[in-house]
Design a protein around this motif. Structure first.
Motif, PDB file in Angstrom:
ATOM      1  N   THR A 187       0.813  -1.221   0.000  1.00  0.00           N
ATOM      2  CA  THR A 187       0.000   0.000   0.000  1.00  0.00           C
ATOM      3  C   THR A 187       0.845   1.269   0.000  1.00  0.00           C
ATOM      4  O   THR A 187       0.286   2.364  -0.048  1.00  0.00           O
ATOM      5  CB  THR A 187      -0.908   0.036   1.241  1.00  0.00           C
ATOM      6  OG1 THR A 187      -0.088   0.103   2.428  1.00  0.00           O
ATOM      7  CG2 THR A 187      -1.806  -1.188   1.311  1.00  0.00           C
ATOM      8  N   MET A 188       2.156   1.123   0.066  1.00  0.00           N
ATOM      9  CA  MET A 188       3.040   2.284   0.247  1.00  0.00           C
ATOM     10  C   MET A 188       2.636   3.090   1.482  1.00  0.00           C
ATOM     11  O   MET A 188       2.853   4.294   1.566  1.00  0.00           O
ATOM     12  CB  MET A 188       3.035   3.174  -0.994  1.00  0.00           C
ATOM     13  CG  MET A 188       3.793   2.605  -2.178  1.00  0.00           C
ATOM     14  SD  MET A 188       5.552   2.319  -1.844  1.00  0.00           S
ATOM     15  CE  MET A 188       6.157   4.002  -1.697  1.00  0.00           C
ATOM     16  N   GLY A 189       2.039   2.415   2.446  1.00  0.00           N
ATOM     17  CA  GLY A 189       1.633   3.065   3.687  1.00  0.00           C
ATOM     18  C   GLY A 189       0.333   3.829   3.595  1.00  0.00           C
ATOM     19  O   GLY A 189      -0.136   4.373   4.595  1.00  0.00           O
ATOM     20  N   LEU A 193      -4.850   3.475  -2.550  1.00  0.00           N
ATOM     21  CA  LEU A 193      -4.251   4.029  -3.755  1.00  0.00           C
ATOM     22  C   LEU A 193      -4.507   3.104  -4.944  1.00  0.00           C
ATOM     23  O   LEU A 193      -4.453   1.883  -4.812  1.00  0.00           O
ATOM     24  CB  LEU A 193      -2.741   4.206  -3.579  1.00  0.00           C
ATOM     25  CG  LEU A 193      -2.232   5.226  -2.555  1.00  0.00           C
ATOM     26  CD1 LEU A 193      -0.711   5.219  -2.538  1.00  0.00           C
ATOM     27  CD2 LEU A 193      -2.760   6.629  -2.840  1.00  0.00           C
ATOM     28  N   THR A 194      -4.759   3.691  -6.105  1.00  0.00           N
ATOM     29  CA  THR A 194      -4.808   2.891  -7.323  1.00  0.00           C
ATOM     30  C   THR A 194      -3.379   2.531  -7.719  1.00  0.00           C
ATOM     31  O   THR A 194      -2.406   3.085  -7.186  1.00  0.00           O
ATOM     32  CB  THR A 194      -5.462   3.670  -8.467  1.00  0.00           C
ATOM     33  OG1 THR A 194      -4.624   4.792  -8.802  1.00  0.00           O
ATOM     34  CG2 THR A 194      -6.853   4.177  -8.074  1.00  0.00           C
ATOM     35  N   GLU A 195      -3.230   1.602  -8.659  1.00  0.00           N
ATOM     36  CA  GLU A 195      -1.892   1.224  -9.121  1.00  0.00           C
ATOM     37  C   GLU A 195      -1.162   2.432  -9.697  1.00  0.00           C
ATOM     38  O   GLU A 195       0.045   2.593  -9.499  1.00  0.00           O
ATOM     39  CB  GLU A 195      -1.991   0.106 -10.162  1.00  0.00           C
ATOM     40  CG  GLU A 195      -2.207  -1.275  -9.567  1.00  0.00           C
ATOM     41  CD  GLU A 195      -1.113  -1.672  -8.589  1.00  0.00           C
ATOM     42  OE1 GLU A 195       0.089  -1.511  -8.923  1.00  0.00           O
ATOM     43  OE2 GLU A 195      -1.436  -2.125  -7.480  1.00  0.00           O
ATOM     44  N   GLU A 196      -1.904   3.295 -10.412  1.00  0.00           N
ATOM     45  CA  GLU A 196      -1.287   4.488 -10.987  1.00  0.00           C
ATOM     46  C   GLU A 196      -0.839   5.451  -9.887  1.00  0.00           C
ATOM     47  O   GLU A 196       0.261   6.023  -9.947  1.00  0.00           O
ATOM     48  CB  GLU A 196      -2.274   5.198 -11.920  1.00  0.00           C
ATOM     49  CG  GLU A 196      -2.610   4.436 -13.192  1.00  0.00           C
ATOM     50  CD  GLU A 196      -3.588   3.283 -12.955  1.00  0.00           C
ATOM     51  OE1 GLU A 196      -4.201   3.216 -11.865  1.00  0.00           O
ATOM     52  OE2 GLU A 196      -3.709   2.440 -13.861  1.00  0.00           O
ATOM     53  N   PHE A 201       3.381   7.787  -6.474  1.00  0.00           N
ATOM     54  CA  PHE A 201       3.873   7.999  -5.115  1.00  0.00           C
ATOM     55  C   PHE A 201       5.296   7.477  -4.984  1.00  0.00           C
ATOM     56  O   PHE A 201       6.170   8.128  -4.391  1.00  0.00           O
ATOM     57  CB  PHE A 201       2.932   7.305  -4.130  1.00  0.00           C
ATOM     58  CG  PHE A 201       3.116   7.705  -2.692  1.00  0.00           C
ATOM     59  CD1 PHE A 201       3.390   9.006  -2.336  1.00  0.00           C
ATOM     60  CD2 PHE A 201       2.988   6.762  -1.673  1.00  0.00           C
ATOM     61  CE1 PHE A 201       3.546   9.381  -1.008  1.00  0.00           C
ATOM     62  CE2 PHE A 201       3.152   7.113  -0.348  1.00  0.00           C
ATOM     63  CZ  PHE A 201       3.427   8.430  -0.014  1.00  0.00           C
ATOM     64  N   MET A 202       5.556   6.295  -5.542  1.00  0.00           N
ATOM     65  CA  MET A 202       6.893   5.717  -5.501  1.00  0.00           C
ATOM     66  C   MET A 202       7.881   6.584  -6.294  1.00  0.00           C
ATOM     67  O   MET A 202       9.016   6.811  -5.864  1.00  0.00           O
ATOM     68  CB  MET A 202       6.877   4.302  -6.057  1.00  0.00           C
ATOM     69  CG  MET A 202       6.178   3.298  -5.165  1.00  0.00           C
ATOM     70  SD  MET A 202       6.146   1.626  -5.870  1.00  0.00           S
ATOM     71  CE  MET A 202       7.885   1.207  -5.806  1.00  0.00           C
ATOM     72  N   LYS A 203       7.442   7.079  -7.441  1.00  0.00           N
ATOM     73  CA  LYS A 203       8.310   7.922  -8.261  1.00  0.00           C
ATOM     74  C   LYS A 203       8.688   9.191  -7.510  1.00  0.00           C
ATOM     75  O   LYS A 203       9.862   9.603  -7.498  1.00  0.00           O
ATOM     76  CB  LYS A 203       7.599   8.266  -9.569  1.00  0.00           C
ATOM     77  CG  LYS A 203       8.410   9.162 -10.489  1.00  0.00           C
ATOM     78  CD  LYS A 203       7.610   9.556 -11.722  1.00  0.00           C
ATOM     79  CE  LYS A 203       8.394  10.564 -12.567  1.00  0.00           C
ATOM     80  NZ  LYS A 203       7.573  11.156 -13.632  1.00  0.00           N
TER      81      LYS A 203
END
Length: 249
Positions: A187-189, A193-196, A201-203
């Motif tokens: 979930t990146m915390g 969040l959608t995959e996009e 967020f990661m970028k």
């Protein structure tokens, strides 16, 4: 390698992401673990993935005092006394000032802060003298909009940990925190969040992290286990695992 042979541990929020990585390393090293979660899918997935008699997966809501009390009974029944407690559970929602509601504010503090404190209060009598507690906080020295409730609740956990480090000194129980930055979790915390959105967020995280990448759950687990098992002359500290994010590099 049986580094944790004979050791017993509790990992809250242990059914996915960073918590599950901690559980896996403990089991690999020979420990017996009670791990908690509240999402049924994550609970079942963890049971299937771990497939170990040394792993006791428990449904427990850290915001529910009855669940915390029940968890203490389960830990006492399954493990007796424990060596390590990893308070890893938490939620994060992104809401700007005008979007924060009383309900969302209370949700963050009930789970992240109240749940963390009362979990330790309940488990404290079961922790062996000379044991260790590790809280998961957050690399919070740099702030971005929308995380006032989350940041406040996690900063409170850091403050609580320092007080508990002093209170546990007579029992030689060390209390520390691991503070992740941008970590590659399901979930990146930030659930929902959608995959996009997750990719974006990661970028963004990679761009503002000095090491120009996100961390892995295994890297967070290594730091948490270091604080619990190896850093035997360390208490009351917060160890950033953030690629230099909070250090202003």
């Amino acid at each position: 390698m049986n580094k944790f042979a004979g050791k017993k541990a509790v990992v809250t929020g242990g059914t996915h992401g960073m918590g599950l990585a901690i559980v896996k390393e403990l089991l690999k090293g020979g420990a017996e673990v009670v791990l908690t979660g509240r999402n049924e899918q994550n609970i079942e997935r963890a049971r299937t993935e771990l497939q170990s008699e040394a792993a006791h997966v428990v449904r427990s809501d850290a915001a529910n005092m009855a669940d915390i009390e029940a968890l203490g009974g389960i830990v006492e029944n399954k493990l007796g006394h424990i060596d390590y407690v990893f308070v890893n559970h938490g939620i994060a929602e992104i809401n700007l000032l005008e979007q924060v509601t009383e309900a969302s504010w209370d949700r963050h503090f009930n789970i992240n802060t109240k749940g963390a404190f009362f979990t330790i209060q309940r488990l404290a009598p079961l922790i062996n003298d000379g044991g260790a507690i590790v809280f998961t906080t957050v690399a919070n020295d740099k702030i971005f909009p929308g995380i006032s409730a989350y940041s406040g609740s996690k900063e409170a956990v850091g403050a609580i940990a320092q007080v508990l480090a002093a209170e546990f000194l007579p029992r030689k129980i060390r209390v520390n925190c691991v503070a992740p930055g941008y970590i590659d979790t399901p979930t990146m915390g930030v659930p929902g969040l959608t995959e996009e959105e997750r990719a974006e967020f990661m970028k963004q995280g990679d761009e503002i992290t000095p090491l120009k990448r996100h961390g892995s759950v295994e890297e967070v687990a290594a730091a948490a286990l270091f604080l619990a098992a190896d850093a035997t002359f360390t208490t009351g500290v917060e160890l950033p695992v953030d690629g230099g994010f909070a250090q202003g590099l």
